[in-house]
Enzyme design. Structure first.
Site, PDB file in Angstrom:
ATOM      1  N   HIS A   1       3.632  -9.193  -3.573  1.00 32.31           N
ATOM      2  CA  HIS A   1       3.470  -7.515  -3.693  1.00 32.31           C
ATOM      3  C   HIS A   1       4.788  -6.903  -3.414  1.00 32.31           C
ATOM      4  O   HIS A   1       4.801  -5.606  -3.708  1.00 32.31           O
ATOM      5  CB  HIS A   1       2.553  -7.013  -2.495  1.00 32.31           C
ATOM      6  CG  HIS A   1       3.125  -7.196  -1.190  1.00 32.31           C
ATOM      7  ND1 HIS A   1       3.388  -8.204  -0.371  1.00 32.31           N
ATOM      8  CD2 HIS A   1       3.638  -6.078  -0.543  1.00 32.31           C
ATOM      9  CE1 HIS A   1       3.990  -7.837   0.575  1.00 32.31           C
ATOM     10  NE2 HIS A   1       4.215  -6.524   0.756  1.00 32.31           N
TER      11      HIS A   1
HETATM   12  C1  UD1 Z   1       2.984  -1.852   2.239  1.00 33.89           C
HETATM   13  C2  UD1 Z   1       4.175  -1.844   2.879  1.00 33.89           C
HETATM   14  C3  UD1 Z   1       4.657  -3.283   2.974  1.00 33.89           C
HETATM   15  C4  UD1 Z   1       3.567  -4.205   3.180  1.00 33.89           C
HETATM   16  C5  UD1 Z   1       2.611  -4.115   2.566  1.00 33.89           C
HETATM   17  C6  UD1 Z   1       1.374  -4.865   2.783  1.00 33.89           C
HETATM   18  C7  UD1 Z   1       5.794   0.275   2.721  1.00 33.89           C
HETATM   19  C8  UD1 Z   1       6.870   0.880   2.326  1.00 33.89           C
HETATM   20  N1  UD1 Z   1       5.285  -1.012   2.413  1.00 33.89           N
HETATM   21  O1  UD1 Z   1       3.547  -1.877   0.708  1.00 33.89           O
HETATM   22  O2  UD1 Z   1       5.817  -3.276   3.792  1.00 33.89           O
HETATM   23  O3  UD1 Z   1       4.262  -5.703   3.374  1.00 33.89           O
HETATM   24  O4  UD1 Z   1       2.114  -2.643   2.555  1.00 33.89           O
HETATM   25  O5  UD1 Z   1       0.267  -4.774   1.977  1.00 33.89           O
HETATM   26  O6  UD1 Z   1       4.911   0.737   3.621  1.00 33.89           O
HETATM   27  N2  UD1 Z   1      -3.064   0.563  -2.875  1.00 33.89           N
HETATM   28  C9  UD1 Z   1      -4.332   0.457  -3.078  1.00 33.89           C
HETATM   29  N3  UD1 Z   1      -5.262   0.129  -2.118  1.00 33.89           N
HETATM   30  C10 UD1 Z   1      -4.890   0.006  -0.777  1.00 33.89           C
HETATM   31  C11 UD1 Z   1      -3.569   0.169  -0.705  1.00 33.89           C
HETATM   32  C12 UD1 Z   1      -2.722   0.431  -1.600  1.00 33.89           C
HETATM   33  O7  UD1 Z   1      -4.884   0.579  -4.319  1.00 33.89           O
HETATM   34  O8  UD1 Z   1      -5.913  -0.057   0.019  1.00 33.89           O
HETATM   35  C13 UD1 Z   1      -2.137   0.651  -4.010  1.00 33.89           C
HETATM   36  C14 UD1 Z   1      -1.451   2.129  -3.988  1.00 33.89           C
HETATM   37  O9  UD1 Z   1      -2.244   3.042  -4.479  1.00 33.89           O
HETATM   38  C15 UD1 Z   1      -0.098   1.984  -4.377  1.00 33.89           C
HETATM   39  C16 UD1 Z   1       0.110   0.492  -4.075  1.00 33.89           C
HETATM   40  O10 UD1 Z   1      -1.184  -0.020  -3.780  1.00 33.89           O
HETATM   41  O11 UD1 Z   1      -0.127   2.363  -5.742  1.00 33.89           O
HETATM   42  C17 UD1 Z   1       0.998   0.100  -3.038  1.00 33.89           C
HETATM   43  O12 UD1 Z   1       0.722   0.752  -1.832  1.00 33.89           O
HETATM   44  P1  UD1 Z   1       1.506   1.302  -0.718  1.00 33.89           P
HETATM   45  O13 UD1 Z   1       1.075   1.427   0.657  1.00 33.89           O
HETATM   46  O14 UD1 Z   1       2.684   2.230  -1.407  1.00 33.89           O
HETATM   47  O15 UD1 Z   1       2.388  -0.069  -0.439  1.00 33.89           O
HETATM   48  P2  UD1 Z   1       2.453  -1.572  -0.297  1.00 33.89           P
HETATM   49  O16 UD1 Z   1       3.018  -2.077  -1.604  1.00 33.89           O
HETATM   50  O17 UD1 Z   1       0.970  -1.970  -0.052  1.00 33.89           O
END
Ligand code: UD1
Length: 362
Positions: A204
């Site tokens: 991820h």
């Molecule tokens: C975040 C953390 C990372 C951690 C990871 C674990 C930061 C900078 N990064 O990254 O350190 O290792 O979580 O998972 O805080 N999304 C969904 N559903 C969800 C959550 C997210 O669809 O429940 C999508 C969001 O819309 C986004 C993408 O996933 O487009 C990334 O989500 P985001 O919270 O920005 O960061 P992660 O990559 O999950």
């Protein structure tokens, strides 16, 4: 004493669970706030259920967005709650956007900040988490470290020694607490897997999945490995979105031994990991969990903020160099790797107890 703790993403939940349990044993009023950075059932609710974490007292529902949007929204929504609650200490865990945003709110309001998992450094400033770690540590009053490298990093950054506490690893508290229960999971049967005869994969990191070329390179690594062994890939939403937007679905479908699933709950994933031949990952926490489980962990990154897992544990830090990863995986599959397999100091299931003791004596 009154403590507010803030969580927001999947890896935060395993870290807060043992602290919540420990806080309950004492005369401490505890308020739990979820920022809602992760909001899908599989990324959030399942963990509260599996780990027995009480329903949060507030959910800020910030959801997706750029880093700046997430941080701004958390701060705006959290500030009035903290002003109203007036805690003695704010506890934050890990290194995600929610961690830093919450720490900044408390610090601005003159409330002491306790950072659990302080001091870890990858020395890679392109990682959003590295910025979050450094900035959170700068404004924390209690810095609880998981490994000695954390203490050294903090001292080098000029943080006063009396704020730093080597406490151990709360994520490992959770693992040791749930290991037995996880063995009852039916995930292996459900996916048709044989113990010790598959690889568990997670991906991820933006550096691996946000760029088409790098993601394709990883897929071509997987292509070679799955010729030898089944690979199980619970797909993180960030990776899922990019598979679609880069048009990689077909490449994935063509790999007959690559099994995709939704993100798994804690117990299912722990069971999957502990019975695997090896783990392939770019996660931080999984490097630590694999070390304690004694499972080889091939890390698809150039660096790690958790050097103790390489020095003492089962972590094989390999980068995403195609040949290197494939050849390391073949060595593991053919049992040609000798693992160090030592459990790091204080990863003994009692980190939360030590942390709460320090807070109570402050
Ligand atoms: C975040 C953390 C990372 C951690 C990871 C674990 C930061 C900078 N990064 O990254 O350190 O290792 O979580 O998972 O805080 N999304 C969904 N559903 C969800 C959550 C997210 O669809 O429940 C999508 C969001 O819309 C986004 C993408 O996933 O487009 C990334 O989500 P985001 O919270 O920005 O960061 P992660 O990559 O999950």
């Amino acid at each position: 004493m009154k403590i507010v703790s803030v969580v927001g993403t999947r890896p935060n939940f395993m870290k807060i669970a043992p602290l919540v349990r420990e806080l309950r044993k004492h005369e401490i009023e505890h308020v739990l706030i979820h920022t809602g950075q992760h909001y899908d059932t599989e990324m959030s609710k399942l963990f509260f259920e599996d780990l027995g974490i009480p329903k949060p007292d507030a959910d800020l529902e910030v959801g997706s967005g750029t880093r700046d949007e997430q941080v701004k929204s958390i701060k705006e929504k959290l500030k009035p709650i903290i002003e109203n609650e007036k805690p003695d200490v704010m506890v934050v865990v890990g290194d995600v956007n929610s961690t830093l945003a919450a720490a900044e709110v408390a610090n601005k309001l003159g409330i002491k900040v306790a950072h659990v998992e302080a001091g870890l450094r990858s020395f890679d400033n392109t990682m959003p988490e590295e910025f979050n770690r450094i900035e959170t540590d700068k404004i924390s009053d209690f810095l609880f470290t998981t490994e000695k490298s954390g203490n050294e990093n903090l001292l080098k950054e000029g943080i006063s020694k009396d704020k730093i506490f080597f406490a151990g690893n709360v994520m490992i508290d959770t693992l040791l607490n749930h290991k037995e229960k996880a063995e009852n999971s039916k995930i292996l049967q459900k996916l048709g897997l044989e113990k010790n005869n598959y690889c568990a994969l997670t991906l991820h990191r933006p550096s691996n999945v946000d760029n088409k070329e790098d993601f394709e390179n990883i897929l071509s690594i997987l292509e070679k490995i799955q010729e030898k062994i089944k690979i199980v890939f619970p797909v993180h939403p960030r990776a899922r979105k990019n598979i679609q937007s880069f048009g990689l679905d077909n490449k994935i479908k063509d790999m007959k031994n690559l099994i995709l699933t939704e993100p798994l709950g804690y117990l299912d994933f722990l069971c999957l990991m502990s019975n695997s031949k090896f783990v392939l990952t770019d996660s931080g926490g999984i490097q630590e969990e694999a070390t304690v489980l004694g499972v080889p962990c091939i890390t698809l990154r150039k660096n790690t903020e958790r050097p103790v897992t390489v020095e003492q544990g089962t972590n094989l830090l390999v980068s995403i160099d195609n040949e290197k990863v494939v050849s390391k995986a073949m060595e593991v599959i053919d049992n040609k790797i000798e693992l160090k397999n030592k459990v790091p100091e204080l990863w003994d299931g009692r980190a939360a107890e030590r942390i709460v003791k320090v807070l109570l004596n402050s």
